[in-house]
Design a protein around this motif. Sequence first.
Motif, PDB file in Angstrom:
ATOM      1  N   ALA A  24       0.814  -1.214   0.000  1.00 42.47           N
ATOM      2  CA  ALA A  24       0.000   0.000   0.000  1.00 42.47           C
ATOM      3  C   ALA A  24       0.850   1.266   0.000  1.00 42.47           C
ATOM      4  O   ALA A  24       0.393   2.329  -0.440  1.00 42.47           O
ATOM      5  N   TYR A  25       2.092   1.174   0.492  1.00 45.42           N
ATOM      6  CA  TYR A  25       2.962   2.347   0.633  1.00 45.42           C
ATOM      7  C   TYR A  25       3.230   3.017  -0.707  1.00 45.42           C
ATOM      8  O   TYR A  25       3.434   4.230  -0.775  1.00 45.42           O
ATOM      9  N   ARG A  26       3.203   2.250  -1.752  1.00 45.91           N
ATOM     10  CA  ARG A  26       3.447   2.800  -3.088  1.00 45.91           C
ATOM     11  C   ARG A  26       2.396   3.835  -3.467  1.00 45.91           C
ATOM     12  O   ARG A  26       2.689   4.792  -4.190  1.00 45.91           O
ATOM     13  N   TYR A  27       1.180   3.655  -2.954  1.00 42.31           N
ATOM     14  CA  TYR A  27       0.070   4.522  -3.346  1.00 42.31           C
ATOM     15  C   TYR A  27      -0.372   5.491  -2.250  1.00 42.31           C
ATOM     16  O   TYR A  27      -0.847   6.586  -2.546  1.00 42.31           O
ATOM     17  N   ASP A  28      -0.249   5.084  -0.996  1.00 41.88           N
ATOM     18  CA  ASP A  28      -0.761   5.905   0.106  1.00 41.88           C
ATOM     19  C   ASP A  28       0.150   5.719   1.315  1.00 41.88           C
ATOM     20  O   ASP A  28       0.116   4.682   1.976  1.00 41.88           O
ATOM     21  N   ARG A  29       0.963   6.732   1.613  1.00 39.56           N
ATOM     22  CA  ARG A  29       1.933   6.644   2.706  1.00 39.56           C
ATOM     23  C   ARG A  29       1.375   7.270   3.977  1.00 39.56           C
ATOM     24  O   ARG A  29       2.021   8.100   4.619  1.00 39.56           O
ATOM     25  N   ASN A  30       0.176   6.869   4.335  1.00 38.79           N
ATOM     26  CA  ASN A  30      -0.491   7.439   5.509  1.00 38.79           C
ATOM     27  C   ASN A  30       0.468   7.453   6.703  1.00 38.79           C
ATOM     28  O   ASN A  30       0.847   6.403   7.216  1.00 38.79           O
ATOM     29  N   PRO A  31       0.867   8.659   7.183  1.00 43.08           N
ATOM     30  CA  PRO A  31       1.853   8.750   8.262  1.00 43.08           C
ATOM     31  C   PRO A  31       1.230   8.780   9.655  1.00 43.08           C
ATOM     32  O   PRO A  31       1.945   8.924  10.654  1.00 43.08           O
ATOM     33  N   ASN A  32      -0.096   8.651   9.732  1.00 44.30           N
ATOM     34  CA  ASN A  32      -0.797   8.831  11.000  1.00 44.30           C
ATOM     35  C   ASN A  32      -0.891   7.541  11.802  1.00 44.30           C
ATOM     36  O   ASN A  32      -1.001   6.454  11.244  1.00 44.30           O
ATOM     37  N   SER A  33      -0.869   7.672  13.114  1.00 42.07           N
ATOM     38  CA  SER A  33      -1.037   6.543  14.025  1.00 42.07           C
ATOM     39  C   SER A  33      -2.456   6.544  14.576  1.00 42.07           C
ATOM     40  O   SER A  33      -3.062   7.607  14.750  1.00 42.07           O
ATOM     41  N   ILE A  34      -2.995   5.366  14.849  1.00 39.83           N
ATOM     42  CA  ILE A  34      -4.321   5.266  15.458  1.00 39.83           C
ATOM     43  C   ILE A  34      -4.192   5.611  16.935  1.00 39.83           C
ATOM     44  O   ILE A  34      -3.390   5.018  17.658  1.00 39.83           O
ATOM     45  N   ARG A  35      -4.989   6.573  17.386  1.00 40.67           N
ATOM     46  CA  ARG A  35      -4.951   7.004  18.784  1.00 40.67           C
ATOM     47  C   ARG A  35      -6.357   7.013  19.371  1.00 40.67           C
ATOM     48  O   ARG A  35      -7.336   7.276  18.673  1.00 40.67           O
ATOM     49  N   SER A  36      -6.437   6.747  20.653  1.00 37.81           N
ATOM     50  CA  SER A  36      -7.710   6.797  21.357  1.00 37.81           C
ATOM     51  C   SER A  36      -8.293   8.204  21.284  1.00 37.81           C
ATOM     52  O   SER A  36      -7.569   9.194  21.379  1.00 37.81           O
ATOM     53  N   GLN A  37      -9.602   8.284  21.083  1.00 38.16           N
ATOM     54  CA  GLN A  37     -10.314   9.558  21.032  1.00 38.16           C
ATOM     55  C   GLN A  37     -11.463   9.504  22.038  1.00 38.16           C
ATOM     56  O   GLN A  37     -11.938   8.429  22.392  1.00 38.16           O
ATOM     57  N   SER A  38     -11.927  10.642  22.466  1.00 36.78           N
ATOM     58  CA  SER A  38     -13.069  10.693  23.372  1.00 36.78           C
ATOM     59  C   SER A  38     -14.316  11.069  22.586  1.00 36.78           C
ATOM     60  O   SER A  38     -14.454  12.203  22.126  1.00 36.78           O
ATOM     61  N   ILE A  39     -15.204  10.094  22.387  1.00 36.71           N
ATOM     62  CA  ILE A  39     -16.481  10.347  21.718  1.00 36.71           C
ATOM     63  C   ILE A  39     -17.565  10.409  22.782  1.00 36.71           C
ATOM     64  O   ILE A  39     -17.800   9.435  23.503  1.00 36.71           O
ATOM     65  N   ASN A  40     -18.204  11.561  22.910  1.00 36.46           N
ATOM     66  CA  ASN A  40     -19.288  11.762  23.873  1.00 36.46           C
ATOM     67  C   ASN A  40     -20.456  12.409  23.142  1.00 36.46           C
ATOM     68  O   ASN A  40     -20.423  13.599  22.831  1.00 36.46           O
ATOM     69  N   LEU A  41     -21.471  11.617  22.852  1.00 36.76           N
ATOM     70  CA  LEU A  41     -22.600  12.103  22.073  1.00 36.76           C
ATOM     71  C   LEU A  41     -23.889  12.040  22.879  1.00 36.76           C
ATOM     72  O   LEU A  41     -24.136  11.071  23.608  1.00 36.76           O
ATOM     73  N   GLU A  42     -24.696  13.077  22.738  1.00 39.86           N
ATOM     74  CA  GLU A  42     -26.042  13.127  23.320  1.00 39.86           C
ATOM     75  C   GLU A  42     -27.007  13.276  22.143  1.00 39.86           C
ATOM     76  O   GLU A  42     -27.243  14.375  21.648  1.00 39.86           O
ATOM     77  N   LEU A  43     -27.544  12.162  21.673  1.00 46.15           N
ATOM     78  CA  LEU A  43     -28.402  12.154  20.497  1.00 46.15           C
ATOM     79  C   LEU A  43     -29.871  12.040  20.907  1.00 46.15           C
ATOM     80  O   LEU A  43     -30.181  11.467  21.957  1.00 46.15           O
ATOM     81  N   PRO A  44     -30.781  12.545  20.085  1.00 44.44           N
ATOM     82  CA  PRO A  44     -32.202  12.340  20.388  1.00 44.44           C
ATOM     83  C   PRO A  44     -32.545  10.856  20.295  1.00 44.44           C
ATOM     84  O   PRO A  44     -32.182  10.191  19.323  1.00 44.44           O
ATOM     85  N   ALA A  45     -33.228  10.340  21.309  1.00 45.40           N
ATOM     86  CA  ALA A  45     -33.592   8.924  21.309  1.00 45.40           C
ATOM     87  C   ALA A  45     -34.646   8.619  20.256  1.00 45.40           C
ATOM     88  O   ALA A  45     -34.699   7.509  19.719  1.00 45.40           O
ATOM     89  N   ASN A  46     -35.485   9.608  19.963  1.00 46.29           N
ATOM     90  CA  ASN A  46     -36.531   9.462  18.951  1.00 46.29           C
ATOM     91  C   ASN A  46     -36.411  10.628  17.972  1.00 46.29           C
ATOM     92  O   ASN A  46     -37.169  11.607  18.053  1.00 46.29           O
ATOM     93  N   PRO A  47     -35.446  10.556  17.068  1.00 42.87           N
ATOM     94  CA  PRO A  47     -35.166  11.682  16.171  1.00 42.87           C
ATOM     95  C   PRO A  47     -36.332  11.986  15.236  1.00 42.87           C
ATOM     96  O   PRO A  47     -37.141  11.115  14.921  1.00 42.87           O
ATOM     97  N   GLU A  48     -36.398  13.237  14.811  1.00 45.25           N
ATOM     98  CA  GLU A  48     -37.439  13.684  13.892  1.00 45.25           C
ATOM     99  C   GLU A  48     -36.801  14.299  12.656  1.00 45.25           C
ATOM    100  O   GLU A  48     -35.701  14.855  12.719  1.00 45.25           O
ATOM    101  N   LEU A  49     -37.507  14.202  11.540  1.00 51.10           N
ATOM    102  CA  LEU A  49     -37.024  14.808  10.311  1.00 51.10           C
ATOM    103  C   LEU A  49     -37.048  16.328  10.439  1.00 51.10           C
ATOM    104  O   LEU A  49     -37.994  16.903  10.978  1.00 51.10           O
ATOM    105  N   ALA A  50     -35.998  16.973   9.957  1.00 46.30           N
ATOM    106  CA  ALA A  50     -35.938  18.432   9.963  1.00 46.30           C
ATOM    107  C   ALA A  50     -36.778  18.982   8.815  1.00 46.30           C
ATOM    108  O   ALA A  50     -37.141  18.254   7.883  1.00 46.30           O
ATOM    109  N   SER A  51     -37.083  20.270   8.865  1.00 45.10           N
ATOM    110  CA  SER A  51     -37.877  20.886   7.800  1.00 45.10           C
ATOM    111  C   SER A  51     -37.122  20.882   6.480  1.00 45.10           C
ATOM    112  O   SER A  51     -37.718  20.871   5.405  1.00 45.10           O
ATOM    113  N   ARG A  52     -35.790  20.859   6.566  1.00 43.49           N
ATOM    114  CA  ARG A  52     -34.966  20.738   5.366  1.00 43.49           C
ATOM    115  C   ARG A  52     -33.670  20.026   5.728  1.00 43.49           C
ATOM    116  O   ARG A  52     -33.180  20.124   6.856  1.00 43.49           O
TER     117      ARG A  52
END
Length: 294
Positions: A127-155
Amino acid sequence: MTSFKNKHLGAGIAALLVMANITSLPAAAHETKLPLGDGQVSSQPKQDHVYSCKTRFNPNAPGARGSGGWIKGDYWYPELKPKVDGDVVWSNSQIKVQLSGNTRQIRANNLPSHGTGVYPVKRNDDAYRYDRNPNSIRSQSINLELPANPELASRASCVPMGMIGVALTGAAIYNALDARGDDAPAHEIQDECGGHPERRGQYHYHNGSDCMIEQDPGPGKHSGLIGYALDGFGIYGNQDRDGAHLSNADLDACHGHVGAVNWDGQLVTMYHYHLTDEYPYTLGCFAGTPVRGR
């Protein structure tokens, strides 16, 4: 290379599996060739496009260095594209999804429940020949507060660069675009599970993956839930209740529709998104009102 197929499950994701009927997502029936999505970026909801909040892209932005024989004209061939080698186990993968009143709380560290390739990409990797992604996988903090019963927006609203949803594997879901505004799954090189890290180390998918897990499939042969979009609506696999693989023609511009799904243990008729094999793969826009991803 060996497919990961959820061989390794961290303690956090294991707890989630106990709470719900969760199985491996069926292997995707990849077509021999897929339409290339380059240039299909819009400033409003549009079928087969990404309605992107970002409107200007740098054609020289960091990313894949070139393409190989898997891109031919207006099509690309997934089976011909190389993958990043490795099988790194993330035993400390964590994700917790719980309901609190009208809110769905999601806490995750963004380390996937499956194995990943070795990042940064090694020089001796094909894969290095095409994409030399230099990034390392690191832990991230995902904290989401989503609507339990989402509704469609007007647009409908645009999708940003970065996280637009989170998979039940604990990893982030991005839109279909790379930093240059091109079809990311076609041009960028990912690992066997279809993911890779960006510059901050956030491991993410741009499209569906055989390593994703699905929760409560049905009714019939309808795919189960594979994750949540930032507007609270569920993202499901690519099969309808008859087992047929969905295409863009079956969905609206945001890549969803109204139908019966299993939702929090009940059969509910509601709007939901679907994965497809064709661009834009996940979401084309937000049908509901998104929260800020963090």
